[in-house]
Write a protein that holds these residues in place. Sequence first.
Motif, PDB file in Angstrom:
ATOM      1  N   HIS A   1       0.831  -1.210   0.000  1.00 42.19           N
ATOM      2  CA  HIS A   1       0.000   0.000   0.000  1.00 42.19           C
ATOM      3  C   HIS A   1       0.864   1.257   0.000  1.00 42.19           C
ATOM      4  O   HIS A   1       0.551   2.241  -0.641  1.00 42.19           O
ATOM      5  N   HIS A   2       1.997   1.154   0.714  1.00 36.24           N
ATOM      6  CA  HIS A   2       2.753   2.363   1.014  1.00 36.24           C
ATOM      7  C   HIS A   2       4.180   1.943   1.345  1.00 36.24           C
ATOM      8  O   HIS A   2       4.413   0.827   1.805  1.00 36.24           O
ATOM      9  N   PHE A   3       5.132   2.872   1.145  1.00 37.98           N
ATOM     10  CA  PHE A   3       6.530   2.513   1.448  1.00 37.98           C
ATOM     11  C   PHE A   3       6.718   2.064   2.899  1.00 37.98           C
ATOM     12  O   PHE A   3       7.586   1.252   3.197  1.00 37.98           O
ATOM     13  N   SER A   4       5.872   2.600   3.802  1.00 35.38           N
ATOM     14  CA  SER A   4       6.030   2.244   5.220  1.00 35.38           C
ATOM     15  C   SER A   4       5.647   0.797   5.523  1.00 35.38           C
ATOM     16  O   SER A   4       5.875   0.312   6.636  1.00 35.38           O
ATOM     17  N   ASP A   5       5.084   0.087   4.530  1.00 31.88           N
ATOM     18  CA  ASP A   5       4.873  -1.363   4.702  1.00 31.88           C
ATOM     19  C   ASP A   5       6.210  -2.084   4.777  1.00 31.88           C
ATOM     20  O   ASP A   5       6.284  -3.236   5.196  1.00 31.88           O
ATOM     21  N   ILE A   6       7.260  -1.424   4.319  1.00 38.70           N
ATOM     22  CA  ILE A   6       8.605  -2.005   4.367  1.00 38.70           C
ATOM     23  C   ILE A   6       9.208  -1.681   5.731  1.00 38.70           C
ATOM     24  O   ILE A   6       9.534  -0.539   6.025  1.00 38.70           O
ATOM     25  N   THR A   7       9.279  -2.709   6.554  1.00 41.15           N
ATOM     26  CA  THR A   7       9.722  -2.573   7.949  1.00 41.15           C
ATOM     27  C   THR A   7      11.040  -3.345   8.137  1.00 41.15           C
ATOM     28  O   THR A   7      11.428  -4.123   7.261  1.00 41.15           O
ATOM     29  N   PRO A   8      11.713  -3.158   9.283  1.00 40.79           N
ATOM     30  CA  PRO A   8      12.938  -3.937   9.534  1.00 40.79           C
ATOM     31  C   PRO A   8      12.716  -5.437   9.384  1.00 40.79           C
ATOM     32  O   PRO A   8      13.535  -6.143   8.792  1.00 40.79           O
ATOM     33  N   LYS A   9      11.600  -5.923   9.899  1.00 37.58           N
ATOM     34  CA  LYS A   9      11.282  -7.358   9.801  1.00 37.58           C
ATOM     35  C   LYS A   9      11.146  -7.802   8.349  1.00 37.58           C
ATOM     36  O   LYS A   9      11.627  -8.858   7.951  1.00 37.58           O
ATOM     37  N   TRP A  10      10.467  -6.992   7.575  1.00 38.57           N
ATOM     38  CA  TRP A  10      10.226  -7.288   6.163  1.00 38.57           C
ATOM     39  C   TRP A  10      11.558  -7.356   5.419  1.00 38.57           C
ATOM     40  O   TRP A  10      11.805  -8.262   4.628  1.00 38.57           O
ATOM     41  N   LEU A  11      12.416  -6.382   5.692  1.00 37.76           N
ATOM     42  CA  LEU A  11      13.725  -6.311   5.023  1.00 37.76           C
ATOM     43  C   LEU A  11      14.557  -7.547   5.344  1.00 37.76           C
ATOM     44  O   LEU A  11      15.238  -8.097   4.478  1.00 37.76           O
ATOM     45  N   GLU A  12      14.472  -7.984   6.584  1.00 33.24           N
ATOM     46  CA  GLU A  12      15.240  -9.155   7.009  1.00 33.24           C
ATOM     47  C   GLU A  12      14.673 -10.419   6.355  1.00 33.24           C
ATOM     48  O   GLU A  12      15.418 -11.251   5.846  1.00 33.24           O
ATOM     49  N   ARG A  13      13.378 -10.512   6.350  1.00 35.17           N
ATOM     50  CA  ARG A  13      12.705 -11.683   5.782  1.00 35.17           C
ATOM     51  C   ARG A  13      13.085 -11.913   4.317  1.00 35.17           C
ATOM     52  O   ARG A  13      13.308 -13.033   3.881  1.00 35.17           O
ATOM     53  N   TYR A  14      13.145 -10.825   3.551  1.00 33.32           N
ATOM     54  CA  TYR A  14      13.435 -10.971   2.120  1.00 33.32           C
ATOM     55  C   TYR A  14      14.887 -10.642   1.769  1.00 33.32           C
ATOM     56  O   TYR A  14      15.247 -10.581   0.602  1.00 33.32           O
ATOM     57  N   ASN A  15      15.695 -10.471   2.799  1.00 35.84           N
ATOM     58  CA  ASN A  15      17.140 -10.239   2.629  1.00 35.84           C
ATOM     59  C   ASN A  15      17.448  -9.078   1.678  1.00 35.84           C
ATOM     60  O   ASN A  15      18.211  -9.207   0.729  1.00 35.84           O
ATOM     61  N   ILE A  16      16.825  -7.936   1.948  1.00 33.35           N
ATOM     62  CA  ILE A  16      17.015  -6.742   1.115  1.00 33.35           C
ATOM     63  C   ILE A  16      18.083  -5.838   1.732  1.00 33.35           C
ATOM     64  O   ILE A  16      17.984  -5.444   2.892  1.00 33.35           O
ATOM     65  N   LYS A  17      19.104  -5.527   0.935  1.00 31.74           N
ATOM     66  CA  LYS A  17      20.201  -4.662   1.398  1.00 31.74           C
ATOM     67  C   LYS A  17      20.211  -3.307   0.683  1.00 31.74           C
ATOM     68  O   LYS A  17      20.819  -2.355   1.163  1.00 31.74           O
ATOM     69  N   THR A  18      19.593  -3.274  -0.484  1.00 32.64           N
ATOM     70  CA  THR A  18      19.540  -2.027  -1.252  1.00 32.64           C
ATOM     71  C   THR A  18      18.132  -1.857  -1.818  1.00 32.64           C
ATOM     72  O   THR A  18      17.556  -2.811  -2.347  1.00 32.64           O
ATOM     73  N   ILE A  19      17.594  -0.644  -1.701  1.00 25.24           N
ATOM     74  CA  ILE A  19      16.302  -0.343  -2.325  1.00 25.24           C
ATOM     75  C   ILE A  19      16.517   0.713  -3.399  1.00 25.24           C
ATOM     76  O   ILE A  19      17.034   1.800  -3.122  1.00 25.24           O
TER      77      ILE A  19
END
Length: 160
Positions: free
Chosen positions: A11-29
Motif C-alpha cells: 500500500h505504502h513505502f512504510s509497509d517495508i519494515t525492519p522485519k520485512w527487510l530481514e525476511r526478504y534479505n534486502i540490502k539495497t532499495i
Amino acid sequence: MKYFKPDFALHHFSDITPKWLERYNIKTIFSDLDSTLAIHNKLGDKEVEQWIEMLREEKVTLVIVSNNNQSRVDKFCNPYQIHGYGHCNKPTVTEIQKHMRTVGATKETSLFLGDQVFTDVWCGKRLGMKTGLVAPIGAEHEPIQIKVKRKVENIIRKFW
Ligand SMILES: [Mg+2]
C-alpha cells in the motif's frame, strides 16, 4: 501479463519494515520518487524522513532512481544525504545498472520500488531484482500522461 506483476503489492513505502527487510534479505532499495515516496514534485514529509532513518539504522542503502530531472531529485535527496539519480530512462536498464555498480548493489539483495507498472515494475524485473508496487501518493497531483498510463495499468491488472 505476468511479466508486469510485482513480487509484492504494497500500500505504502512504510509497509517495508525492519522485519520485512530481514525476511526478504534486502540490502539495497532502488526507489522511484514521484508518487512513490512523495507527492509529484514535492519534498518529503515526516513519514518518509522516519522511514529513511529506519533504513539507515538497518544498514539498507536507499537509491532514488527517477525519470524526472536531476534538480528535482537533488531537492528531495539533499536533506537526507541519500543517493539520487535523475534521467534514469526507466524501464530501460543501462542507467540503473551503472548506479548499481556505483553503490555496489547485487540484484539478489535489491528491491525495486515504484508506483508504475510499465515504468518501475518492468524495469525492476529486467534488472532481475525483486519488485514492489505501491499505491500512488497524491495521485491527483500527477501530470495527465501519467493518469492515462494508470488507466492502461488497471486493464493489465485484471489479467494477473
Ligand atoms: Mg512515480
